[in-house]
Design a protein around this motif. Structure first.
Motif, mmCIF file in Angstrom:
data_model
loop_
_atom_site.group_PDB
_atom_site.id
_atom_site.type_symbol
_atom_site.label_atom_id
_atom_site.label_comp_id
_atom_site.label_asym_id
_atom_site.label_seq_id
_atom_site.Cartn_x
_atom_site.Cartn_y
_atom_site.Cartn_z
ATOM 1 N N VAL A 187 0.834 -1.208 0.000
ATOM 2 C CA VAL A 187 0.000 0.000 0.000
ATOM 3 C C VAL A 187 0.862 1.247 0.000
ATOM 4 O O VAL A 187 0.614 2.205 -0.751
ATOM 5 C CB VAL A 187 -0.959 -0.016 1.212
ATOM 6 N N TYR A 188 1.911 1.258 0.823
ATOM 7 C CA TYR A 188 2.774 2.431 0.890
ATOM 8 C C TYR A 188 3.514 2.619 -0.441
ATOM 9 O O TYR A 188 3.660 3.751 -0.926
ATOM 10 C CB TYR A 188 3.783 2.281 2.033
ATOM 11 N N GLY A 189 3.982 1.549 -1.022
ATOM 12 C CA GLY A 189 4.680 1.649 -2.301
ATOM 13 C C GLY A 189 3.779 2.165 -3.399
ATOM 14 O O GLY A 189 4.185 3.021 -4.205
ATOM 15 N N ILE A 190 2.556 1.663 -3.457
ATOM 16 C CA ILE A 190 1.601 2.136 -4.474
ATOM 17 C C ILE A 190 1.256 3.603 -4.244
ATOM 18 O O ILE A 190 1.174 4.398 -5.193
ATOM 19 C CB ILE A 190 0.333 1.257 -4.450
ATOM 20 N N THR A 191 1.066 3.998 -2.977
ATOM 21 C CA THR A 191 0.729 5.386 -2.662
ATOM 22 C C THR A 191 1.857 6.326 -3.070
ATOM 23 O O THR A 191 1.621 7.366 -3.713
ATOM 24 C CB THR A 191 0.436 5.530 -1.160
ATOM 25 N N VAL A 192 3.090 5.979 -2.699
ATOM 26 C CA VAL A 192 4.233 6.823 -3.072
ATOM 27 C C VAL A 192 4.372 6.898 -4.581
ATOM 28 O O VAL A 192 4.652 7.961 -5.148
ATOM 29 C CB VAL A 192 5.522 6.280 -2.421
#
Length: 804
Positions: free
Chosen positions: A77-82
């Motif tokens: 989730v964090y990777g996709i958001t960034v």
């Protein structure tokens, strides 16, 4: 000139904008260093993101077997958001680079070339100004700025969309004042137009083939007279706000100064014993006639039942465009006004004639144009290489001198969007921005869709499926092989919401509809695949970001604000990837006459608008699921404060509270990266909420919203039941034959329960009696002989539709 009953100006806040002078028409030429930084910023962003994904996200996935499922989920989730947020930043930098290149390469077309081009031109422009519940003085500025355009033939049409029947006394007075503007402006233009025509007549009669100094002197005097009239007009203006100041100084006096410059040249020619040749002098005289010869009229589609009654700007425009080039008879025998087209061989004199036009100029009722907007943009369209350009515009800039803090910051974001739109054209990814645009009418005919609604043919040029109709029309035109282009100058200005309540309406509308248009983008890509006009990767990415970035940015920011991500996912590389975006935006703010520090104010501004953007995105998703149209919400333009829905003033303070809580929690556990981020969000959101919403206004709107939610409006008492039969009224037989049973009471005949209440078989007789006698029959013996039976309460409503 100005209305003596003008509403007092808005109170100026501390921290509002002091500068009232707009930026120059021409953008400053970027330096070589600015272009190099624009390229470097894109490279730094991509390299930093790629390094972060390799060193953090991929490493975490490789080490996955030792971690929990929750950590795996956080990592993805964090990777996709960034990635999503970095992509939006990269698209900003890409469009910015395109804008700088265009500003560097643009050369302004010389005035003599424009005059020569239009010397024998038969081009005409119809200016369409949609208006609904507008302040008359705001509309007045718009009408004047359109009427003073230097163009061979300008027809200004005010498309009034107010429904007179439903207006209260104040609203009706405002509507009548708006209607009266057209006559006032036409009357005011009559005198300078007569002087210009007389000067042209004298020139044609007395000027020899080889003009001399006296001829130049006569032309100089004509220009001096026109400039003096404009000076007197501006001096009579009551300047009470920044829009009025812009109108007086930039629209009216700007034109006057331009004429005086020409007068200076002609006077110098006289003093030096010379003169322009006869052809050039004729062009100069013709220009004076063009300035004051606009035709002004209005049209109200809601007066005609045969036109679309959909309550939105797009159908207001479509209704008039569909009538252009036609002659019509107004029929009202049926109880409604209908427009019936007349053929060429019809002997009936038309009640309405709508001239056709090669070009349309759509202009919002709160926008103003500078003097040569039309000639320069139409000149662009009429160049051979631009024959497939459907729409050209100058993306609007904000009025300077904003009296409120929120209007100043909203105006700063508008000026940033101006740069972005200019850059989109460099990559052939232009979007029509609805505030102003010159449109080739032939292009609209290509995307027109005709359907039958209620027996009437309704032609739609600008789709009203979403509330961002200009964006959808851009894709429609692209799918039909048309291009759009932004003119790289500042020639149009539009109002910015002055308070949080009106800003909510505007930004919620902007956030709605982009996702719904994405399938059309995919279809456009498919249609143009394998052709010379194929959609390139840069255009695909920029268009996708333009239409969808608000969705992923809103959800991404929600995740970052409220989800407690593991501190191991943080990295300085994330900051490095975002830094070029913020630095470039600060540079753009300074170049647009704002402060570089406004970058922090805009960040807080976006935080408090997060619930608004999210609501628009969710509304778009709702429309995608249900298929129902979202009502078009007009941005309020009032002098007083516009109240905000309670949820939008409560949620910003929820964001503040949760950010403070997150910072406190992260401080206690030593999660310093998250602590800094949460603390920064808390400070920025607090500053924005206090500055742009206001504590007193927030409390007032929240309390009123909660009370309004709890308050139950009492039902009005039922009116006394009375017979629908009026023996003294006259039957409108045309209405009965045309409409049939307008009340659609088929269930009255079919319902056995109602039959019993109305007396069995006599029901059908009574229904016929009501339709005739209730319509007001005094001449039908059959109706008089029919027994009078009162209708049940659920159908006992007025039959006024059938009364003459």
């Amino acid at each position: 000139m100005a209305d003596e009953t003008t509403v007092p100006s808005r109170r100026r806040q501390w921290g509002a904008e002091r500068r009232s002078e707009p930026l120059a028409i021409m953008h400053s030429r970027p330096s070589g260093g600015a272009v190099i930084w624009a390229r470097a910023a894109m490279v730094i962003t991509v390299v930093a993101w790629f390094s972060y994904m390799i060193t953090t996200i991929v490493r975490m996935v490789i080490e996955g077997p030792t971690e929990s499922f929750v950590f795996h989920l956080q990592t993805w989730v964090y990777g996709i958001t960034v990635t999503a947020l970095t992509f939006s930043a990269l698209m900003y930098l890409t469009a910015r680079y395109g804008a700088l290149v265009r500003f560097r390469e643009h050369r302004r077309v010389e005035r003599a070339l424009i005059d020569e081009h239009f010397a024998e031109s038969d081009s005409d422009v119809t200016v369409l100004i949609p208006s609904y519940d507008e302040e008359p003085e705001v509309v007045r500025y718009t009408l004047w700025s359109a009427a003073l355009q230097e163009f061979p033939a300008v027809r200004v049409v005010l498309l009034i969309d107010d429904n007179e029947v439903s207006l209260n006394e104040d609203a009706l007075a405002r509507l009548n004042r708006t209607r009266g503007l057209l006559g006032e402006i036409s009357e005011a233009l009559a005198n300078p137009l007569e002087l210009a025509r007389e000067a042209m007549r004298v020139f044609q009669q007395e000027t020899p083939e080889v003009p001399g100094g006296a001829d130049a002197k006569r032309a100089a005097d004509a220009y001096a007279a026109a400039a003096s009239w404009l000076d007197e007009f501006a001096a009579a203006e009551v300047v009470e706000d920044h829009m009025a100041e812009f109108f007086a100084e930039q629209v009216v006096l700007g034109l006057s100064n331009d004429l005086r410059l020409t007068r200076l040249a002609l006077q110098a020619a006289f003093e030096q014993g010379g003169s322009p040749d006869r052809e050039r002098l004729e062009q100069l005289y013709r220009r004076l006639v063009w300035i004051f010869s606009a035709e002004l009229t209005s049209f109200e589609r809601k007066q005609y039942a045969s036109l679309s009654q959909e309550p939105n700007k797009a159908m207001n425009l479509n209704s008039y465009i569909s009538l252009m080039g036609g002659r019509y008879r107004v029929s009202n025998e049926t109880g409604e006004q209908l427009l019936e087209p007349l053929r060429e061989r019809d002997d009936h004199a038309p009640d309405l004639v709508v001239p056709d036009s090669r070009y349309l100029l759509t202009l919002d009722a709160d926008s103003q144009l500078l003097r040569d907007y039309c000639v320069r943009l139409v000149y662009l369209l009429e160049q051979p290489e631009n024959e497939r350009v459907a729409v050209t515009q100058t993306p609007y800039s904000s009025f300077r001198g904003a009296p409120t803090r929120i209007e100043r910051i909203a105006g700063a974001t508008t000026d940033l969007q101006h740069i972005q739109h200019q850059g989109l054209t460099y990559f052939n990814a232009t979007f029509w921005v609805g505030a102003n645009a010159v449109i080739r009418k032939a292009a609209l005919a290509d995307i027109a869709v005709t359907e039958t609604v209620g027996g009437f043919e309704i032609t739609t040029y600008v789709q009203d499926r979403t509330v961002i109709e200009d964006t959808e029309s851009s894709i429609d035109l692209g799918a039909h092989g048309w291009a759009l282009e932004n003119y790289p100058e500042r020639l149009s200005y539009s109002a910015t919401p002055p308070d949080f309540g009106s800003l909510i309406v505007q930004r919620r509308r902007w956030a709605n509809g982009g996702l719904l248009i994405m399938p059309k983008l995919f279809e456009m890509i498919r249609i143009r695949k394998g052709t010379p006009a194929r959609v390139r990767l840069s255009e695909k990415m920029l268009r996708t970001n333009y239409m969808s970035s608000l969705a992923w940015a809103s959800f991404g920011l929600i995740f970052l604000l409220f989800f407690p991500f593991d501190s191991r996912l943080l990295s300085p590389l994330v900051v490095v990837a975002a830094l070029p975006y913020f630095i470039s935006q600060a540079l753009d703010l300074r170049a647009s006459g704002h402060r570089a520090s406004d970058i922090f104010r805009i960040y807080g501004f976006n935080l408090v608008l997060l619930p608004v953007n999210l609501a628009g995105v969710l509304k778009s998703m709702q429309q995608g699921v249900t298929g129902e149209k979202i009502p078009f919400a007009r941005t309020p333009k009032v002098t007083g404060r516009t109240a905000s829905p309670a949820i939008y003033v409560i949620l910003p303070f929820v964001i503040i509270a949760f950010s403070v809580f997150t910072a406190y929690r992260d401080f206690n556990v030593g999660n310093w990266g998250n602590f800094v981020f949460a603390g920064f969000n808390a400070v920025m959101a607090t500053w924005a909420a206090i500055s742009y919403i206001g504590l007193r206004a927030a409390i007032t709107d929240a309390v009123l919203g909660i009370v309004g939610w709890l308050y139950v409006v009492p039902k009005p008492p039922k009116a006394a039941r009375k017979s629908l039969v009026d023996p003294d009224a006259e039957v409108n037989w045309q209405a009965i034959l045309y409409h049939g049973d307008r009340r659609l009471r088929r269930d009255l005949v079919r319902s056995s329960d109602r039959r019993r209440r109305l007396g069995g078989v006599r029901t059908e007789v009574a229904a016929v009696s009501e339709l005739g006698a209730g319509a007001g029959s005094s001449s039908s013996p059959r109706t008089r002989e029919t027994p009078v039976i009162a209708a049940p309460p659920e159908v006992a409503h007025s039959d006024d539709w059938y009364r003459k």
